[in-house]
Design an enzyme around this catalytic site. Structure first.
Site, mmCIF file in Angstrom:
data_model
loop_
_atom_site.group_PDB
_atom_site.id
_atom_site.type_symbol
_atom_site.label_atom_id
_atom_site.label_comp_id
_atom_site.label_asym_id
_atom_site.label_seq_id
_atom_site.Cartn_x
_atom_site.Cartn_y
_atom_site.Cartn_z
ATOM 1 N N LYS A 56 0.829 -1.208 0.000
ATOM 2 C CA LYS A 56 0.000 0.000 0.000
ATOM 3 C C LYS A 56 0.861 1.254 0.000
ATOM 4 C CE LYS A 56 -4.042 -2.182 1.743
ATOM 5 N NZ LYS A 56 -4.788 -2.634 2.893
ATOM 6 N N LYS A 104 -2.134 1.696 9.527
ATOM 7 C CA LYS A 104 -2.346 0.586 8.592
ATOM 8 C C LYS A 104 -1.055 -0.162 8.303
ATOM 9 C CE LYS A 104 -6.218 2.424 5.866
ATOM 10 N NZ LYS A 104 -6.629 2.729 4.477
ATOM 11 N N HIS A 124 -17.288 4.552 1.298
ATOM 12 C CA HIS A 124 -16.391 3.748 0.484
ATOM 13 C C HIS A 124 -17.023 3.614 -0.898
ATOM 14 C CE1 HIS A 124 -13.657 0.191 -0.285
ATOM 15 N NE2 HIS A 124 -14.528 0.117 -1.278
ATOM 16 N N ARG A 140 -7.980 -7.811 -8.898
ATOM 17 C CA ARG A 140 -8.677 -9.099 -9.040
ATOM 18 C C ARG A 140 -10.161 -8.822 -9.220
ATOM 19 N NH1 ARG A 140 -11.188 -8.645 -4.171
ATOM 20 N NH2 ARG A 140 -9.978 -7.669 -2.537
ATOM 21 N N VAL A 159 -15.642 -9.350 -4.758
ATOM 22 C CA VAL A 159 -16.812 -10.071 -4.264
ATOM 23 C C VAL A 159 -18.091 -9.441 -4.841
ATOM 24 C CG1 VAL A 159 -18.157 -10.627 -2.190
ATOM 25 C CG2 VAL A 159 -15.656 -10.722 -2.105
#
Lengths: 70, 450
Positions: free
Chosen positions: B116, B158, B208, B292, B295
């Site tokens: 990140k 993070k 988000h 990728r 979901v």
């Protein structure tokens, strides 16, 4: 004698206490791991650890006794 | 064109990939662990092979075994799904070396986006707004404290290699930072093999919102608009919708352009998602790139009519993008709810034996299923067992249909989060579109105490 039980099915990731150790209410005694989540299991009573019924890597079901206190 | 694809995953996403592969005339190979033998995806595939014991290191993360099966049964491609090996650059690199097509970006991109700290640097240079925060890794508590002071509390601590919410924490004060820094660093080291930590400013009232992108191997990049995924628990998404009811058309356009810049900055190929935080003024900040399939990809499929898994397989085969941006418009509204095997109040996992699975049916209802009736949900993998997707002409209609669908969704034998989903879907603040990341803390959890 008091029993500390698993609140979910999973495997024992870490045992944080030893037999004979004095524990206080809300202290984490075992960390379970299930479905990619670690759940610390805390004691709801003060006491001395009498017996640790599980070892790291064991699989437990909800309700199984992890640790007994006296 | 790919002839035979091995799916290095399980559950609903393995089933989802098999479906699209079949429609393209691609043969499918499922691999499974001992406890997944009776999973729907194992039955659906043309061929299925046992990987090993339940534990992920011996099954779904066993790179050597997966490559060995692919070679032995002549799969010319591997689709990694999401999670597991999907963003593992060493796995992608191994596929590249063995001459197997990895359905995703190349290993170099995965390596860059996996860090990140590195990703933030690249995006900043490419002119993509990033959350204000540290550019380099913070090695010590003192460095972290000095930096937190500079941008002001609250901050997000993070892990550079973090994911799924692990190694990530809101920190309110110097004292708290002192208490949690080393612990998080240690956990990051343990989980991800690297304890590099960084700090970001905590964005107030954030949502988000993420942009779906597609990029072929010929330099063509496009986006398929956004998904809003603000309803989360334990830093994981629970309800997602497309489009976002919050952002204006102008912001939508700007975010799409920024996502394309992000993809181009790393020569991205295949489908991917650029995740942003959006504040109440519609300022948006890059948080990470998911290299990728996501979901929540079905809601984009529902509102655009594009089959993203098919696109993945076509792109990986070397085909140029056949979609024309101008032909694709957002049509209606789609909502996805994730069905988790977990306690709906404490969010603790609830594996066990399913005794009943009774699903709502209807024209506007789509299911992605990882389980069947009488399925044993084991504690070894993610608690998400199914996804329910509904669409409607408007957000209001989609919400109404989701409400009905959830009321007719019955799983017995294990605890699920369905009661939580129902409560949120029917909540006034959700209906109003007041969908901030703080929703569960602010509105859902307090309702339980009453």
């Amino acid at each position: 004698m008091k029993e500390i039980t698993a609140n979910m099915a999973g495997s024992v990731w870490k045992v944080l206490v030893q037999e004979g150790e004095q524990v206080e209410i809300d202290q984490d005694v075992v960390i379970l791991e299930s479905m990619k989540m670690e759940i610390p299991i805390a004691t709801e009573d003060d006491g001395i650890v009498k017996e640790i019924k599980v070892k790291e890597g064991d699989f437990v079901n909800e309700g199984d006794v992890l640790v007994t206190l006296e | 064109m790919i002839k035979k694809v091995l799916i290095a995953n399980r559950g609903e996403i393995a089933a989802r990939i098999i479906r699209s592969a079949k429609q393209l005339g691609i043969k499918t190979v499922a691999v499974f662990s001992e406890v997944d033998e009776n999973s729907p995806f194992v039955q659906m595939a043309d061929e299925s092979y046992l990987l090993g014991p339940a534990r992920v290191n011996e099954s779904y993360l066993n790179i050597d075994k997966i490559i060995e099966i692919a070679k032995e049964y002549r799969a010319d491609a591997i689709h990694p799904g999401y999670g597991f090996l999907s963003e593992n650059h060493l796995f992608a690199e191994k596929c590249e070396k063995e001459g197997i097509i990895f359905v995703g970006p190349n290993s170099q991109v995965l390596k860059q986006m996996g860090s990140k700290i590195e990703a933030r640097k690249i995006m900043k240079e490419a002119g993509v707004p990033v959350v204000p925060g540290s550019i380099e890794a913070l090695d010590t508590i003192d460095e972290a404290k000095a930096f937190a002071k500079e941008i002001g509390y609250p901050v997000m601590l993070k892990a550079s290699l973090g994911g799924g919410g692990i190694g990530m924490q809101v920190v309110q004060s110097d004292e708290e930072l002192e208490n949690v820094f080393l612990d998080n660093q240690q956990r990051a080291k343990q989980f991800f093999g690297d304890g590099s930590m960084f700090i970001e400013k905590k964005i107030d009232d954030a949502r988000h919102i993420e942009v779906q992108i597609l990029a072929d191997q010929h330099g063509n990049v496009m986006h398929l608009f956004e998904r809003e995924c603000s309803i989360q628990r334990r830093n994981q998404k629970v309800i997602e919708e497309a489009p976002s009811s919050f952002i204006s058309e102008a912001t939508r356009e700007k975010m799409g352009e920024a996502a394309i810049r992000a993809a181009k900055a790393v020569d991205y190929t295949n489908v991917g998602t650029v995740e942003f935080l959006v504040d109440s003024e519609e300022n948006f900040y890059f948080i990470e790139m998911n290299a990728r399939i996501q979901v929540e990809h079905p809601i984009t499929e529902e509102v655009t009519g594009v089959d993203l898994v098919k696109e993945q397989l076509l792109i990986a085969s070397g085909n140029p993008l056949s979609l024309n941006k101008n032909d694709i418009k957002i049509k209606g509204h789609a909502i996805e709810t994730r069905i988790y095997a977990e306690d709906p109040e404490r969010f603790f996992p609830s594996p066990g034996q399913i005794t009943r699975l009774d699903l709502p049916e209807g024209e506007h209802i789509r299911h992605e299923l990882g389980v069947s009736s009488s399925f044993q949900v084991t504690p070894f993998y993610d608690p998400m067992i199914a996804k329910l997707i509904v669409s409607g002409a408007s957000r209001e209609e989609a919400i109404e249909r989701m409400k009905d669908a959830l009321n007719n969704y019955h799983i017995d034998g294990i605890k699920t989060n369905i009661p939580m989903l129902k409560t949120i879907i029917e909540h006034d603040q959700f209906k109003k579109g007041n969908t901030k990341i703080s929703f569960v803390d602010e509105y859902y959890l307090p309702m339980l105490k009453k």
